[in-house]
Design a protein around this motif. Structure first.
Motif, mmCIF file in Angstrom:
data_model
loop_
_atom_site.group_PDB
_atom_site.id
_atom_site.type_symbol
_atom_site.label_atom_id
_atom_site.label_comp_id
_atom_site.label_asym_id
_atom_site.label_seq_id
_atom_site.Cartn_x
_atom_site.Cartn_y
_atom_site.Cartn_z
ATOM 1 N N THR A 233 0.836 -1.200 0.000
ATOM 2 C CA THR A 233 0.000 0.000 0.000
ATOM 3 C C THR A 233 0.874 1.254 0.000
ATOM 4 O OG1 THR A 233 -0.196 -0.440 2.349
ATOM 5 C CG2 THR A 233 -2.137 -0.835 1.022
ATOM 6 N N GLU A 234 2.099 1.135 0.514
ATOM 7 C CA GLU A 234 2.999 2.294 0.554
ATOM 8 C C GLU A 234 3.313 2.805 -0.850
ATOM 9 O OE1 GLU A 234 3.473 -0.392 2.352
ATOM 10 O OE2 GLU A 234 4.019 0.170 4.407
ATOM 11 N N PHE B 148 1.166 3.015 -3.292
ATOM 12 C CA PHE B 148 -0.020 3.511 -3.997
ATOM 13 C C PHE B 148 0.225 4.911 -4.556
ATOM 14 C CE2 PHE B 148 -3.732 0.793 -2.203
ATOM 15 C CZ PHE B 148 -3.152 -0.304 -2.797
ATOM 16 N N ILE C 186 8.375 12.587 6.094
ATOM 17 C CA ILE C 186 7.325 12.954 5.144
ATOM 18 C C ILE C 186 6.041 12.177 5.422
ATOM 19 C CG2 ILE C 186 6.627 12.647 2.736
ATOM 20 C CD1 ILE C 186 8.224 15.087 3.071
ATOM 21 N N ASN C 187 6.142 10.863 5.534
ATOM 22 C CA ASN C 187 4.940 10.065 5.775
ATOM 23 C C ASN C 187 5.015 9.272 7.072
ATOM 24 O OD1 ASN C 187 3.555 10.763 3.455
ATOM 25 N ND2 ASN C 187 4.581 9.211 2.236
ATOM 26 N N ASN C 188 5.998 9.573 7.910
ATOM 27 C CA ASN C 188 6.255 8.758 9.102
ATOM 28 C C ASN C 188 6.371 7.293 8.720
ATOM 29 O OD1 ASN C 188 6.198 10.855 10.966
ATOM 30 N ND2 ASN C 188 3.964 10.804 11.008
ATOM 31 N N ARG D 92 -0.403 9.408 8.775
ATOM 32 C CA ARG D 92 0.188 8.311 7.987
ATOM 33 C C ARG D 92 -0.552 8.309 6.663
ATOM 34 N NH1 ARG D 92 3.186 5.460 7.192
ATOM 35 N NH2 ARG D 92 3.103 3.387 8.042
ATOM 36 N N ALA E 296 -5.402 4.279 2.483
ATOM 37 C CA ALA E 296 -5.144 2.844 2.685
ATOM 38 C C ALA E 296 -3.991 2.595 3.654
ATOM 39 C CB ALA E 296 -4.857 2.173 1.347
ATOM 40 N N VAL E 297 -2.927 3.394 3.545
ATOM 41 C CA VAL E 297 -1.752 3.158 4.385
ATOM 42 C C VAL E 297 -2.093 3.368 5.858
ATOM 43 C CG1 VAL E 297 0.567 3.971 4.923
ATOM 44 C CG2 VAL E 297 -0.139 3.729 2.537
ATOM 45 N N SER F 32 -4.639 0.800 7.213
ATOM 46 C CA SER F 32 -3.988 -0.498 7.434
ATOM 47 C C SER F 32 -3.235 -0.483 8.747
ATOM 48 C CB SER F 32 -3.010 -0.816 6.300
ATOM 49 O OG SER F 32 -3.658 -0.858 5.077
ATOM 50 N N VAL G 132 -6.817 -3.492 -0.275
ATOM 51 C CA VAL G 132 -6.243 -3.515 1.070
ATOM 52 C C VAL G 132 -6.510 -4.849 1.731
ATOM 53 C CG1 VAL G 132 -6.370 -1.046 1.446
ATOM 54 C CG2 VAL G 132 -8.367 -2.447 1.906
ATOM 55 N N ARG G 133 -5.775 -5.104 2.817
ATOM 56 C CA ARG G 133 -5.923 -6.392 3.488
ATOM 57 C C ARG G 133 -6.952 -6.345 4.601
ATOM 58 N NH1 ARG G 133 -0.318 -6.147 3.263
ATOM 59 N NH2 ARG G 133 0.462 -7.131 1.379
#
Lengths: 509, 323
Positions: free
Chosen positions: A199-200, A202, A406-408, B72, B78-79, B82, B110-111
């Motif tokens: 997912t990172e 995406f 930036i995104n932790n 996040r 999604a990130v 999750s 996504v899971r």
């Protein structure tokens, strides 16, 4: 004239408002620090400070936020010049010539030019906001998907200007960047592409890639130098450009500021695009285009003036149309709303007194930026006095922290390091890094707007030749891309590489 | 490492509590012993982030250790979602969940599924508002829908991204009435509103707050909102239900914890969320930010999430978004 009168009223109100003055100084200072630290962006700074403004009076709160916005864009240039760490995407353009100049021992000059250009670009853009807002505001609305697509294509064509020694290698790097940019969620359908289930991935982790390609690659390169000499990396040199140098920049400054304000006004286009476009145009109009990429002060000046001029343009769209063009202005719009000022066409007339106090304060913020910038350069430049064996690990540490912040996300640290390794080999084999960054900025924009334009026209390709702005921008892109090839044909004598020619020509003079 | 550290802390805390504090039922668990982390799946400055920060700020009075907001971002939520799902269910990492948690799972991206989250409280909700330009030929929702019926696929409706809630709102409307719109996704609501203002599209379906500036300036008109009741901010705008289309769809944001969080912890959080949401300061802040206060207690909220999860699943399957 009416506006001039109102502005003068604003200056007078501001003068009796010490809190606002102090908070704008604080805002600019905080913004510079935030911008200078990789991974911290003006958006974050503004978002974090926003809750504190709830309890302040409107002028103080909004000026503090404006200060962070302005300072954040300028601050990115400092590590870009000194350490080749672009604190912001816009600063990646500054890094090209800024770092080259710093390596020649003229870091001070690079920083000085960047500071003065930021000040001039920003101030001019605020003046444009004050006097031309009603005329220019509607312009943003002319930009539909097809125009944005053409702008992105024009942006991509700039690869030709920033390729450095070899256009072919620049194009290869650019196409590699475009491939990387296609990773992630499909902008129209929402399908994941090449994400391998992460997912990172995406959204393309763009800033970690940039930090890796520029800064981490530089650190890896420094490991090559067999002995870790405890010598200082470079001299700072003089800080201020000489008077003739500054005069020589007038054209660049005016052009870049205009371009920046213009681009800033277009929703979705920001300081990064403005900086690259200004670079390109500065090179086009330069009498010494061969110096670009090798430490040309006009290049630094163009990037910084263009990038900072975006602030006025973006504020214009937000204040007059009620539409935030980017994340920072979105937060600022929130701040305006919180203070009971609804942005939109009526803002300038309904709240004239307050708005013009604010605008006067923005001009003041830029003065503060100039003063703080120039005042601290000598001190900041000391960084370069550090032994390389200490400095380089510190830079790597900053890269890691920045990529994470930036995104932790720890995942992004991995991306940054991988990009650093790739960047190292790219440098080694003579592939420039900036086309990759440019492709990462422009690629997704080009794809999304092209497909959106197709949707809007129900599948017809007519938009490519029936809309004047689109046609003009696409033509400009063609010229930008083909010009180096034409130049080469004209100048390509036997034996000498085309790049060597200008150098020898310059040598003869 | 985490575990040993935590168990050490617990031990110390337990000893401390035994030595100093009189034993009481509320303190038996001793939650929370340290600040609670609130995961926000969207970027700083956005609507979700603003709700989270306003909540964290107002919660200070009710949660001694305080709440820290952590963004996040990525993957359209999604990130972050999750991460909330995968968090240790001890109440120290909670999340600001949004309607996306009932949508993303159906897209196969996504899971997690909506069942993996336990709703604690809803804080905010925004309905979808069908908005057109002020000079558009349609004065009422009925006229607009009639035109859509007569010209299938001709009306271009901007939304904030494919599979995002405003896209689904338009699709739900189309599905309900057998209409067809040309959906144009943008990178967020603001560019879609810009496109409408510039006359490049015919309508947008976004939240009322996102068009309020233009509506107040007389440049745009909201034809109807997909809400249960008329909105406080736009009392003249009818709901879809009033106009004969039974449709209420929109975004919501609330506090969620992972599924297996202990009941006492959930109960504490529920109390804290209720008291915080009822703070006048929190309500005022939301209002200032153009966000609608919509507190709903955990159990009722859970019913809503469950119902919408089923609705979205059916809808997304029908329109080919589900995978």
């Amino acid at each position: 004239m009416d506006n001039l009168h109102l502005l003068w009223g604003g200056v007078q109100t501001l003068a009796t408002h010490p809190t606002a003055i102090l908070l704008s100084i604080f805002g600019v200072a905080a913004g510079i620090v935030i911008g200078a630290l990789p991974g911290l962006t003006a958006t974050m700074g503004v978002a974090i400070l926003l809750p504190f403004t709830f309890s302040m009076d409107p002028v103080s709160g909004l000026l503090m936020i404006s200060g962070v916005f302005f300072g954040g864009i300028y601050g990115g240039s400092i590590p870009a010049i000194l350490l080749r760490i672009p604190g912001t995407p816009a600063a990646a353009a500054t890094a090209i010539d800024g770092y080259a100049l710093a390596q020649k021992g003229q870091a001070g000059l690079a920083l000085g030019v960047a500071t003065i250009s930021s000040f001039i670009g920003g101030t001019l853009s605020v003046l444009i906001l004050i006097f031309l807002a009603p005329i220019l505001a509607g312009f943003a609305l002319k930009f539909s998907a097809s125009e944005t697509f053409a702008l992105a294509v024009f942006g991509l064509s700039i690869i030709a200007s920033i390729s450095g020694d070899s256009l072919v290698k620049g194009l290869i790097a650019g196409f590699a960047g475009l491939l990387v940019a296609s990773i992630g969620l499909d902008p129209m359908g929402g399908f994941p592409r090449f994400t391998a289930g992460y997912t990172e991935l995406f959204t393309v982790p763009f800033i970690p890639v940039m930090i890796g390609l520029f800064a981490a690659a530089e650190v890896f390169k420094s490991m090559e130098e067999g002995e870790l000499r405890a010598r200082a990396m470079a001299q700072i040199g003089r800080l201020l450009p000489s008077w003739p140098q500054l005069r020589g920049l007038t054209g660049t400054l005016l052009r870049s500021s205009g371009l920046g304000a213009f681009i800033g006004a277009i929703p979705g286009a920001g300081a990064d695009i403005a900086a690259y476009v200004s670079y390109n145009e500065a090179r086009r109009f330069s009498r010494t285009p061969e110096n670009f990429g090798k430490g040309e002060i006009a290049a630094i000046s163009a990037c910084e003036a263009g990038g900072n001029a975006c602030t006025g343009g973006a504020l214009m769209t937000m204040m007059t149309l009620g539409i935030p063009g980017d994340a920072v202005t979105a937060v600022m719009m929130g701040a305006l709303v919180v203070q009971g000022l609804q942005p939109g066409p009526l803002l300038f007339t309904d709240h004239a007194e307050l708005v013009f106090t604010l605008l006067a304060g923005m001009l003041f913020c830029y003065l503060v930026l100039l003063a703080l910038g120039l005042g601290s350069l000598r001190f900041i430049g000391r960084v370069l006095m550090m032994p390389r064996s200490v400095l380089m690990p510190l830079v790597l540490l900053l890269c890691v922290v920045g990529a994470y912040a930036i995104n932790n996300s720890v995942f992004d640290i991995g991306i940054m390091l991988a990009a650093g390794v790739v960047g190292y080999f790219m440098q080694r084999w003579g592939f420039p890094a900036s086309p990759v960054v440019l492709a990462l900025i422009m690629g997704p924009m080009a794809e999304a707007s092209f497909r959106r334009a197709l949707s809007l026209s129900n599948g017809s390709y007519d938009f490519l030749w029936t809309r004047p702005i689109t046609v003009a921008l696409l033509a400009l892109a063609a010229v930008t891309l083909l010009l180096p090839l034409l130049r080469r044909r004209k100048g390509g004598g036997p034996g000498g590489t085309p790049e060597a020619l200008p150098a020898t020509a310059a040598g003869k003079e | 490492m985490e575990l040993t550290h935590r168990s050490k802390l617990k031990l110390l805390a337990g000893l401390g509590a035994a030595a100093i504090l009189p034993a009481g039922p509320a303190l038996a668990q001793g939650y929370p012993r340290r600040p609670v982390e609130l995961i926000v799946p969207f970027a700083p400055g956005g609507g979700t982030d603003l709700v989270a920060r306003a909540f964290a700020d107002a919660a200070k009075a009710h949660l001694e250790r305080g709440i820290g907001v952590v963004n996040r971002t990525g993957g359209g939520g999604a990130v972050g979602l999750s991460e909330i799902m995968a968090a240790r269910p001890d109440g120290y990492k909670i999340g600001l969940g949004t309607v996306e948690l009932a949508m993303l799972p159906h897209m196969g991206l996504v899971r997690f599924s909506a069942d993996d989250f336990l709703p604690v409280a809803r804080l905010n909700a925004e309905p979808s508002a069908v908005t057109v330009k002020a000079d558009a030929p349609w004065k009422t929702l009925g006229e607009y829908l009639e035109h859509a019926k007569a010209n299938p696929g001709k009306i271009r409706v901007g939304n904030s991204g494919t599979g995002a809630i405003w896209h689904l709102a338009t699709e739900a409307l189309a599905d309900k009435l057998g209409l067809r719109f040309n959906n144009i996704p943008y990178e967020g609501a603001a560019p879609a509103v810009t496109a409408l203002l510039g006359g490049h599209i015919e309508a947008v379906a976004v939240s009322p707050a996102e068009v309020s500036a233009q509506v107040q300036a007389g440049q745009m008109r909201i034809l109807g909102v997909m809400a249960e009741q008329r909105l406080e901010a736009f009392p003249d705008v009818p709901t879809f239900r009033e106009s004969g289309t039974d449709l209420a769809i929109g975004t919501w944001r609330g506090i969620f914890v992972p599924k297996r969080t202990p009941a006492e912890v959930v109960e504490t959080l529920r109390q804290v969320a209720r008291r915080t949401a009822e703070e006048q300061a929190f309500r005022d802040t939301l209002k200032k930010l153009n966000l609608t206060w919509a507190y709903l207690d955990g159990p009722q909220f859970a019913e809503q999430v469950k119902a919408e999860d089923a609705t979205f699943k059916a809808l997304m399957t029908r329109i080919g978004l589900a995978r």
